[in-house]
Design a protein around this motif. Structure first.
Motif, short mmCIF file in Angstrom:
data_model
loop_
_atom_site.label_atom_id
_atom_site.label_comp_id
_atom_site.label_asym_id
_atom_site.label_seq_id
_atom_site.Cartn_x
_atom_site.Cartn_y
_atom_site.Cartn_z
N GLU B 298 0.88 -1.17 0.00
CA GLU B 298 0.00 0.00 0.00
C GLU B 298 0.91 1.21 0.00
OE1 GLU B 298 -4.17 0.73 2.21
OE2 GLU B 298 -2.44 0.59 3.50
N ASP B 300 4.18 2.70 -0.39
CA ASP B 300 5.50 2.08 -0.35
C ASP B 300 5.64 1.09 0.80
OD1 ASP B 300 6.40 3.38 -2.54
OD2 ASP B 300 7.35 5.03 -1.46
N ARG B 301 4.56 0.82 1.48
CA ARG B 301 4.66 -0.04 2.66
C ARG B 301 4.10 -1.43 2.38
NH1 ARG B 301 6.16 2.93 6.77
NH2 ARG B 301 5.72 1.30 8.29
N ARG B 341 11.91 -9.52 4.44
CA ARG B 341 11.53 -8.13 4.72
C ARG B 341 11.80 -7.22 3.54
NH1 ARG B 341 9.90 -6.63 10.25
NH2 ARG B 341 10.75 -4.60 9.74
N ASN B 344 14.79 -0.66 3.65
CA ASN B 344 14.42 0.75 3.77
C ASN B 344 14.50 1.48 2.44
OD1 ASN B 344 13.76 1.34 6.59
ND2 ASN B 344 15.77 0.48 6.97
N SER B 345 15.47 1.14 1.63
CA SER B 345 15.55 1.77 0.33
C SER B 345 15.83 0.73 -0.75
CB SER B 345 16.65 2.83 0.33
OG SER B 345 17.88 2.25 0.74
N GLU B 346 15.72 -0.54 -0.38
CA GLU B 346 15.94 -1.59 -1.35
C GLU B 346 14.76 -2.57 -1.25
OE1 GLU B 346 18.03 -2.50 2.45
OE2 GLU B 346 18.22 -0.86 1.03
N GLN B 349 15.53 -7.14 2.27
CA GLN B 349 16.51 -6.92 3.33
C GLN B 349 16.79 -8.24 4.04
OE1 GLN B 349 15.33 -5.23 7.27
NE2 GLN B 349 16.56 -3.51 6.61
N GLY B 350 18.02 -8.63 4.04
CA GLY B 350 18.44 -9.76 4.88
C GLY B 350 17.97 -11.12 4.40
N TYR B 353 13.14 -16.18 5.64
CA TYR B 353 12.76 -16.99 6.80
C TYR B 353 11.59 -17.91 6.49
CZ TYR B 353 15.69 -13.87 9.52
OH TYR B 353 16.76 -13.17 10.01
N GLU B 364 8.79 -14.54 12.04
CA GLU B 364 9.98 -15.22 11.52
C GLU B 364 10.26 -16.49 12.31
OE1 GLU B 364 13.22 -12.53 11.56
OE2 GLU B 364 12.37 -11.24 10.00
N THR B 372 21.74 -14.92 0.97
CA THR B 372 21.02 -13.86 0.26
C THR B 372 21.92 -12.70 -0.11
OG1 THR B 372 20.33 -12.99 2.41
CG2 THR B 372 18.77 -14.41 1.26
N SER B 373 23.22 -12.86 0.13
CA SER B 373 24.17 -11.80 -0.24
C SER B 373 24.78 -12.03 -1.61
CB SER B 373 25.29 -11.72 0.79
OG SER B 373 24.79 -11.34 2.04
N ILE B 374 24.56 -13.21 -2.17
CA ILE B 374 25.17 -13.47 -3.47
C ILE B 374 24.08 -13.66 -4.52
CG2 ILE B 374 27.22 -14.54 -2.48
CD1 ILE B 374 26.02 -17.27 -3.19
N LEU B 375 24.48 -13.45 -5.75
CA LEU B 375 23.55 -13.65 -6.86
C LEU B 375 23.18 -15.13 -6.96
CD1 LEU B 375 25.11 -11.44 -9.67
CD2 LEU B 375 22.93 -11.06 -8.51
#
Lengths: 464, 549
Positions: B298, B300-301, B341, B344-346, B349-350, B353, B364, B372-375
């Motif tokens: 709704e 941006d949330r 999640r 905040n601007s992406e 996040q993280g 779960y 969670e 989740t840090s790698i492609l």
């Protein structure tokens, strides 16, 4: 004949062989046309200079941007081209922003960006090398949407994301240490899922010695340092500015609170005397879903200097001091008080750089946007801006803040209709009541009652 | 001459015996549900303001002819302006009375009938059919008569026999209509019982050695005046009948698959500010019925929510969750909701779960063992993630942001990337700050998950949409052709086993009915965008029912 046939076969074969490689090529961009009407001279960029009995004007401008990416998921070559012109501009010529005249045919392609992006295999690290577009973590107050040459790297070590970068603003003599460089180091932490905090350190190393080019200069131009401020400093030799700062965002129930603050310190040294730079900036913003739409409220303070006789400079030095639009604070969506994120060739503001010629700014604004119907979006914004300090802003004395700081109050609104995917047509209008700062001269005497400002545009944008 | 006559008679006797031999096979007890095949049909009532009286008036007669043909029923048509239907039916000395109505259902119609046992006064059965248009009402009488014949009069196979013919382009095996011996058919050519010898058994499952070779369209829904971005199976029985769910930007459409019909059931809508990024079905509360998890945005949330199954409908729970949600089928042997999640601007996040449901709130649980840090997961997030067992290893199927089909190791490292594009997105959402450079906010494309199907000896299959795009055409929804394909994992890569014909329409999602299982004749449901909405044309989509052969 046989030779022609062989050439044709070669071309077809080359195209066939190239086709698989093209499979990972993408083309994005936009073509935007704005038809403007306003009562201040625009169709260019920079500070608006209000006046009395301004005639209204109208013109049409166009910008096309084409972003081509090719490569694979681990490496990409990126080229970003830009074409700008005004309807009825010159033809059969060479030069940027030309070519809208009858018969067009103008060499006017601008290379916006050209770089290589690549990832380090099986890590989160990536590098961008070349002329690229970067922004600071301060909404563009220092440098925003800035095209610069350099090397930037990103990597992540959960829960920390790091950005390191170096940019060469200006290369002077290649056998001397007389360049202008920017270094940045940022670390963004997420201590909880709803909070992100960034700790940043930038370093501006200007060894250009005030030489013409892109080194910091002391002269009358509005986007350079006011010579009166640097009084006593002769033959600027080097400027070294350190900028530690923080930024944050936090989800608080239905609202997101964000903000930033930084302190800028260092020294501008001349062959005789020097000035200590002591500027600072603070910003706070709230975004929230309100009723059927979303709204924001933001306030920013950029420090200014009102004492020209001491050896301190309490304004901030930004990339806007090095080139027009180097700093670009625009996220409150003003059309007259500040530049607008939607600006193309025509980009103006009562203050175009938040440093505001050394006077700084205090700006507060709010906005609301919502879907009016399935394909219709509306938005309205209101804002107020004033200089942070009383001081003459420029040598010309056309207007200044010697007695009054109030620059203006603006309201604007727009509606956009989505015709089909990517194609939008919109109507925008804004009106600004000029503040009392524009009524007085450098002595504080009322000189004239400048006209309030209004502007409007019809916008057609195709993003692909 | 005499020998010829004798032979002729012998053939006749043999033929009669053969015909008679089929009687016990195909004929069923005359009253499987305890009812004789005698029924009165009252005039149908129209409950809509639209002028469909002419159509409604002929329904009793048409239904009668079908019941007579299918079940050999003795049907009495009650007059329109006579006495009360019950009294008239009793006077005609028939044990059952059928009464029907036609009412408006969305843009279509609902034909509802009830059959009353006149002896007890109780309802013997209720039957309904949905029709997309007025013309379709009569076509749907076939479905109704089949159901009545089977459920009231015990005529086995009547429902299948009366399913509407496949739409143009679809091919299906001819259906032999079983007719009790000696009963004349009405309103069409006499149905003849099959006399061919039973075919040799053919493999029907993957385990038996059946190899899928084609995917054919066998049915479709009415037009949906929306762009539908995906489809997921809800409560579906072993035959593939049941509920399917599709969704547009802010509306969920619930359809029911019955035979080859895809019928509208209900819809759930939100305001124009809402944007459904994903809808998935999973039994959260353990009542044996699938609930819905809706990833909603709704503004941006993230305001994702849960709809719990209550009776024939769904009840929204009060909680709102700031997560992107997707159901992982068969992860560690069970279905779980995966959540990630919004940053905040992406977009993400993280970690991702496995979410827990406590009856009110999704929260969670344990993190998935995915880096989740790698492609590619760092760029694409939780969307399109699907657990799979390929060979003997537990892995992940994934559609990356460039719409390439991936196989990821357990930790998230990519071990395979397709050349072609699969699971392509038809929708996206924007996030972060406006980019002056590109003249818009960054956006994230919502790819659809590949559907993994366990095969024998690790020969897994994957059902997924394939979208072919131009060389430099990467605009959302821009494509050359699309279709549904069935891929098989073998030799460290995927090869195509079957596919539907290429289409000019955009296949935005697909799911198996029921999920995860496939045999010869299995059906799949696909969401298809016919027209993306614009100022020039209205949005139009439909659900397409496919059969794997």
């Amino acid at each position: 004949m046989r030779k022609g046939f062989l050439i044709m076969v070669a071309v077809v074969l080359a195209a066939a062989l190239a086709a698989p490689a093209m499979a990972d090529t993408s083309l994005n961009g936009f073509i935007r046309t704005n038809g403007w009407m306003s009562n201040f001279v625009a169709n260019s960029a920079g500070y608006i200079q209000p006046n009395k009995d301004l005639p209204s004007n109208s013109y049409v401008e166009e910008r096309g941007r084409f972003l081509i990416k090719t490569g694979n998921e681990n490496v990409k070559a990126v080229y970003f081209a830009e074409f700008d012109q005004s309807f009825g501009g010159q033809a059969y010529t060479t030069g940027r922003n030309l070519g809208g005249g009858l018969e067009a045919d103008t060499t006017n392609i601008e290379t916006k960006n050209i770089y290589v992006w690549f990832k380090v295999p099986n890590t989160s690290a990536d590098f961008t090398v070349g002329v690229q577009n970067q922004s600071d973590s301060y909404a563009g107050v220092l440098f925003g949407y800035t095209d610069l040459a350099g090397v930037f790297a990103n990597f992540k070590v959960e829960p920390v994301a790091v950005r390191l970068g170096w940019s060469k603003f200006w290369e002077n003599a290649i056998n001397k240490a007389d360049d202008v460089d920017l270094y940045i180091a940022e670390a963004k932490f997420t201590p909880t899922k709803d909070v992100k905090i960034g700790a940043n350190l930038y370093f501006l190393n200007d060894m250009g010695g005030g030489a013409k080019g892109n080194a910091l200069q002391i002269n009358n131009a509005i986007n350079t340092v006011n010579p009166a401020e640097f009084s006593g400093v002769t033959a600027l030799r080097k400027v070294r500015v350190y900028i530690p700062g923080v930024d944050f965002s936090a989800n608080l129930g239905p609202a997101t609170l964000s903000g930033f603050a930084f302190y800028e310190f260092g020294k501008a040294e001349g062959t005789a005397n020097s000035v200590d730079v002591k500027g600072y900036v603070g910003d706070l913003r709230a975004d929230a879903n309100l009723g059927p739409g979303k709204g924001f409220l933001e306030a920013i303070y950029v420090s200014g200097d009102d004492n020209k006789t001491d050896t301190d400079y309490k304004g901030v030095i930004t990339a806007g001091n090095y080139n027009l639009a180097g700093a670009f604070y625009c996220r409150t969506n003003m059309m007259i008080l500040l530049p607008n994120p939607d600006d193309i060739n025509s980009s103006y503001g009562l203050t175009y750089d938040p440093a505001n010629g050394g006077a700084g700014i205090f700006h507060v604004a709010g906005g609301y946007s919502m879907k009016l119907m399935d394909k219709l979006v509306g938005a309205a914004n209101v804002g107020y801006i004033q200089a942070a300090k009383n001081r003459a802003r420029d040598q010309g004395g056309v207007y200044n803040f010697a007695k009054d700081k109030a620059m203006g109050t603006e309201i604007n609104a727009n509606v956009n209709y989505n015709i089909t995917k990517g194609l939008d047509i919109g109507v925008y209008a804004g009106y600004a009541w000029l503040g009392s700062a524009y009524d007085t001269d450098s002595t504080g005497a009322v000189t004239q009652d400048n006209d309030n400002l209004w502007t409007s545009k019809l916008r057609l944008n195709y993003a692909f | 001459m005499r020998s010829h006559f004798v032979r002729h008679k012998a053939f006749q006797v043999l033929g009669a015996l053969l015909l008679l031999s089929f009687v016990p096979v195909f004929s069923v007890p005359a009253s499987a549900a305890g009812y004789s095949r005698r029924i009165a049909i009252a005039p149908f009532a129209s409950l809509t303001k639209e002028d469909i009286g002419a159509t409604v008036s002929v329904l009793p007669r048409l239904l009668a002819s079908r019941l007579m043909a299918l079940a050999g029923a003795d049907v009495v048509l009650l007059p329109a302006d006579g006495k009360a239907p019950e009294a008239a039916a009793k006077e005609a000395k028939v044990p059952l009375l059928l009464q029907g109505t036609v009412s408006k259902l969305g843009k279509g119609y609902s034909v509802d009938t009830t059959v009353t046992d006149l002896e007890t006064g109780k309802t013997a059965g209720a039957f309904f059919a949905a029709a997309a248009t007025e013309d379709d009402i009569i076509a749907q009488l076939g479905v109704l008569s089949g159901e009545i014949s089977e459920k009231l009069f015990g005529v086995q196979g009547a429902i299948r026999a009366t399913a509407p013919p496949a739409s143009a382009g679809a091919s299906s095996a001819p259906v032999m209509v079983p007719v009790p011996a000696g009963i004349p058919s009405i309103g069409g050519a006499p149905a003849v019982a099959a006399q061919a010898p039973p075919p040799a058994p053919v493999p029907a499952t993957l385990d038996e050695g059946w190899t899928p070779s084609s995917i054919k369209k066998v049915g479709q829904s009415d037009k949906i005046a929306d762009e539908i971005y995906g489809v997921v199976a809800g409560d579906v029985d072993a035959d593939g009948n049941g509920e399917v769910l599709t969704w547009g930007r802010n509306t969920i459409y619930v359809y029911r698959v019955k035979g080859t019909d895809v019928l509208p059931y209900t819809r759930i809508s939100r305001g124009v500010q809402n944007h459904f990024l994903n809808v998935d079905a999973i039994d959260l509360d353990g009542d044996g019925k699938k609930d819905l998890v809706v990833t909603d945005r709704e503004g941006d949330r993230m305001v994702s929510f849960v709809l719990l199954r209550k009776g024939d409908g769904f009840a929204e729970t009060p909680g709102r969750f700031p997560y992107h949600l997707a159901v992982l089928r068969g992860w560690n042997g069970k279905n779980v909701v995966a959540g990630q999640r919004q940053g905040n601007s992406e977009p993400f996040q993280g970690k991702i779960y496995a979410m827990k449901w406590d009856g009110k709130v999704l929260s969670e649980g344990e993190p998935l063992p995915l880096n989740t840090s790698i492609l590619p997961v760092s760029a694409g997030g939780v969307y399109s993630l699907s657990p799979a067992v390929l060979g003997s290893d537990g892995q992940w199927l994934y559609v990356d942001v460039e719409e390439k089909l991936r196989v990821l190791g357990a930790g998230g490292k990519s071990v395979y990337r397709s050349k072609d594009t699969f699971g392509a997105a038809s929708d996206r959402f924007e996030y972060g700050e406006f980019s002056r450079l590109e003249g818009r906010r960054p956006f994230f494309v919502l790819r659809r998950p590949p559907r993994w199907i366990s095969g024998p000896k690790g020969a897994s299959l994957v059902l997924v949409t394939e979208v072919r795009k131009g060389l430099v055409s990467n605009a959302l929804g821009s494509f050359e052709s699309s279709r549904v394909v069935l891929l098989q994992w073998e030799g460290g890569g995927f090869s195509e086993r079957a596919g539907s014909p290429k289409s000019d329409l955009f296949f935005s999602g697909v799911d198996l009915l029921p999920p995860g299982k496939m045999r010869r004749g299995s059906r799949a449901i696909a969401s298809v965008i016919e027209e993306a909405g614009s100022a020039f044309k209205e949005k139009a989509s439909q659900l397409v029912l496919l059969r794997v052969e």
